[in-house]
Design a protein around this motif. Structure first.
Motif: not given
Length: 507
Positions: A112-118, A128-138, A160-164, A333-337
Motif C-alpha cells: 500500500p501507499g503511493q508509488h511513482s509507477d511511471t 529547442r530543436t529536439w527533445a529526449t524522454v527517458v523512462s526509468i523502470p519503477r 532501494r527500489q526506485w518507486n519506493h 524480479n528487479r533490475v539494475q542500470w
C-alpha cells in the motif's frame, strides 16, 4: 512537504498536448500548423487561444504547487556551461488511490501507499530543436539516501527500489535520488494522478493503440482483440497499467506500451482539431490542471513561456528511450542500470542528442576570447585521475612557472580527458586554467571556493603555455604522459521517435 504530492502523480504520462499561438488559432500563420503547435509530451500546459484573464487565473489556480527544495537538499548538480538554457523536467505518474476518481481504481494490498509507477525525465535542448524522454523502470534498484535524508552524503546511501523513494519521501526524495545517481539537475517536476490521465485522454476524444495479441486482464477488466483500438479514459488507463496479462508480464514491456501510447497522444494532439477550438482546448487544460502538482516555479506562466519556446520541435525530433538495464542478481524480479545508462545522462548533462558527439563548438573554448584573469591571481589544485605516477606534480610544476599558485596535488577520481572544475563566479579563472590543458572540459562545481580543480585522466594532454602567463622561465620537461584511453564503443541506445507508427514495437 518532503515532496509528498497531495494528489499523487500521473500514471503513464508525460506528454500530452500541443498548444497553438493566438495567430494559429485564428488561422493567420502561414507556416505548416503542425510544426507550429507546441508538443504536449512535455506536459507543458499553455493557455493558447483561450487566453482570457479569468481562464488564466482559473487554470493556474487548479494547479497544486509544492515546494520540495528542503527535501532535495543543497548539494545538487550544476549545469555544464554548454548546457545552460536546456531544461530537464521530471514527469511522475503515481498509483495513489486518494481523491475522487482515483479511489475506484482498486487497492494494492501487498504494497500500500503511493508509488511513482511511471517516471519520465524530459530533456529539452538548449536551442529547442529536439527533445529526449527517458523512462526509468519503477523496479530499478539504485542507491538512495537513507530515510530520504536531504543531508546524507552519498557514501552513506543505501540500495532501494526506485518507486519506493516516492512512497517514503515524496517527489523531493525522488528528485534527490535521480540527481545523485545521474548528475542531471532537475529544473521542474510535474505529477498527475489517475483521474487526470483519464480526463486528458477523454478530452482528446480517445487515443489510438495497437496490440499484436489479445488482452484479457482480469484485474482491470480490460479486454481487447489484437489490432488497433481507440481507447478513452478508463480503458486507456487500464491499457497503460496492464502488465502481467500482456507479453512477458514485465514492467519493461509495459514501458514500451506506454511510450507507444505517449507517441499516439502526441500524434493525436498535433492532428486534432480540438486544438483549434478554444472551448474544447480550455476543457482539455481544465481537466489536466485539476490533477496537476508542480514545483512553485512551474506555474501556468512558466509553462506557457516554455511551450512557446518549443513550438518548432517536430515529432520526428522527439525520442523516447528506456534506461538500459539488466536483472538484479539478489532479486530477479528487479533490475539494475547497466553502465551504458551513463550515455543518456551524459547526453543530458552536456546537451547533445543520443548517438551524436557534441561538436567542438558545443563546449566553450578556453581561448575563444582573450583571457581576463592572470595566472598570478589563480589558485589551482591538480588531481591525478590517470593512474600514472607523477602526472599531477609534473603538471603543477608547469603551472607554477607561468605564475599559477598550486594549492596542492594528489590522486583524483579515475576519468578520461581533463576536467577543470570551478565554483560559481570563478568562470574566468577556470578559463585561464583550461587554456593550459588542450581539450579540457570546464564544469561548474560546488565547495571549491576560489580554487580551480584540475583532474587529469587518460588521454589528457601535458601543460602548454597560456597567452597571459607571467614570468619568462621555460616550462620544465614533462616526460610523464597520460595513458591512451582504451577505445570503448559507444553503446547503442534504442530510441522510439514520437512520429513512429503506433504499431511498431507494440505488444
Amino acid at each position: 512537504m518532503d515532496g509528498a504530492a497531495p494528489r499523487g502523480d500521473e500514471h503513464d504520462l508525460g506528454p500530452d498536448d500541443a498548444f497553438p499561438s493566438r495567430r494559429e488559432v485564428h488561422g493567420k500563420e502561414r507556416r505548416p500548423w503542425r510544426r507550429r503547435l507546441v508538443v504536449a509530451l512535455v506536459l507543458v500546459l499553455a493557455l493558447g487561444g483561450a487566453g482570457a484573464a479569468w481562464a488564466t487565473w482559473h487554470l493556474n489556480a487548479n494547479i497544486t504547487k509544492v515546494d520540495v527544495s528542503q527535501a532535495v537538499g543543497t548539494d545538487r548538480p550544476t549545469q555544464a556551461p554548454q548546457a545552460r538554457g536546456a531544461v530537464n523536467i521530471l514527469l511522475v505518474g503515481s498509483d495513489t488511490r486518494e481523491g475522487d476518481g482515483n479511489d475506484a481504481i482498486g487497492k494494492v494490498v501487498e504494497d500500500p501507499g503511493q508509488h511513482s509507477d511511471t517516471n519520465l525525465l524530459v530533456h529539452l535542448s538548449k536551442d529547442r530543436t529536439w527533445a529526449t524522454v527517458v523512462s526509468i523502470p519503477r523496479d530499478s534498484m539504485t542507491k538512495a539516501p537513507p530515510e530520504c535524508s536531504p543531508k546524507a552524503p552519498k557514501d552513506q546511501w543505501v540500495t532501494r527500489q526506485w518507486n519506493h523513494n516516492y512512497k517514503i519521501g515524496g517527489i523531493g526524495c525522488l528528485i534527490r535520488t535521480l540527481e545523485g545517481n545521474t548528475g542531471v539537475r532537475v529544473d521542474h517536476y510535474a505529477v498527475v494522478d489517475f483521474r487526470g490521465f483519464q480526463s486528458m485522454v477523454d478530452a482528446l476524444d480517445g487515443v489510438k493503440v495497437c496490440t499484436s495479441e489479445p488482452i484479457d486482464d482480469r484485474e482491470s477488466g480490460l479486454r481487447l482483440s489484437a489490432g488497433t483500438h481507440t481507447l478513452k479514459g478508463k480503458q486507456a488507463l487500464a491499457y497503460v497499467r496492464t502488465r502481467k496479462s500482456v507479453g512477458d508480464g514485465s514492467d519493461l514491456g509495459r514501458i514500451q506500451r506506454q511510450q507507444a501510447f505517449l507517441s499516439s497522444i502526441a500524434q493525436k494532439a498535433t492532428s486534432s482539431k480540438l486544438l483549434f477550438q478554444p472551448t474544447a482546448l480550455f476543457g482539455f487544460l481544465d481537466a489536466a490542471t485539476k490533477s496537476l502538482t508542480t514545483d512553485p516555479d512551474f506555474g501556468l506562466g512558466t509553462m506557457k513561456d516554455l511551450a512557446e519556446s518549443v513550438r518548432g520541435i517536430g515529432l520526428d525530433k522527439i525520442e523516447f528511450v528506456t534506461v538500459p538495464n539488466e536483472s538484479y542478481a539478489p532479486d530477479p524480479n528487479r533490475v539494475q542500470w547497466q553502465p551504458s545508462a551513463d550515455v543518456i545522462w551524459e547526453a543530458f548533462r552536456e546537451d547533445h542528442r543520443l548517438g551524436e558527439k557534441p561538436s567542438a563548438s558545443a563546449s566553450p573554448s578556453p581561448t575563444a576570447s582573450p583571457l581576463t584573469v592572470s595566472p598570478a591571481d589563480v589558485s589551482v589544485d591538480v588531481r591525478n585521475g590517470a593512474g600514472v605516477s607523477g602526472l599531477a606534480s609534473q603538471a603543477g610544476a608547469a603551472l607554477e612557472v607561468q605564475g599559477f599558485t598550486v594549492a596542492g596535488t594528489g590522486n583524483g577520481e579515475s576519468r578520461t580527458g581533463t576536467l577543470v572544475e570551478y565554483s560559481a563566479g570563478q568562470e574566468e579563472a577556470a578559463r585561464t586554467v583550461a587554456a593550459a590543458f588542450p581539450g579540457a572540459t570546464l564544469e561548474e562545481a560546488t565547495g571549491l571556493g576560489k580554487t580551480v580543480r584540475v583532474t587529469l585522466g587518460a588521454g589528457s594532454k601535458n601543460v602548454v603555455e597560456v597567452e597571459n602567463r607571467t614570468g619568462t622561465q621555460a616550462l620544465p620537461k614533462q616526460p610523464v604522459k597520460a595513458p591512451t584511453p582504451a577505445p570503448t564503443p559507444t553503446p547503442t541506445i534504442e530510441a522510439r521517435a514520437a512520429d513512429a507508427d503506433i504499431c511498431s514495437a507494440s505488444s
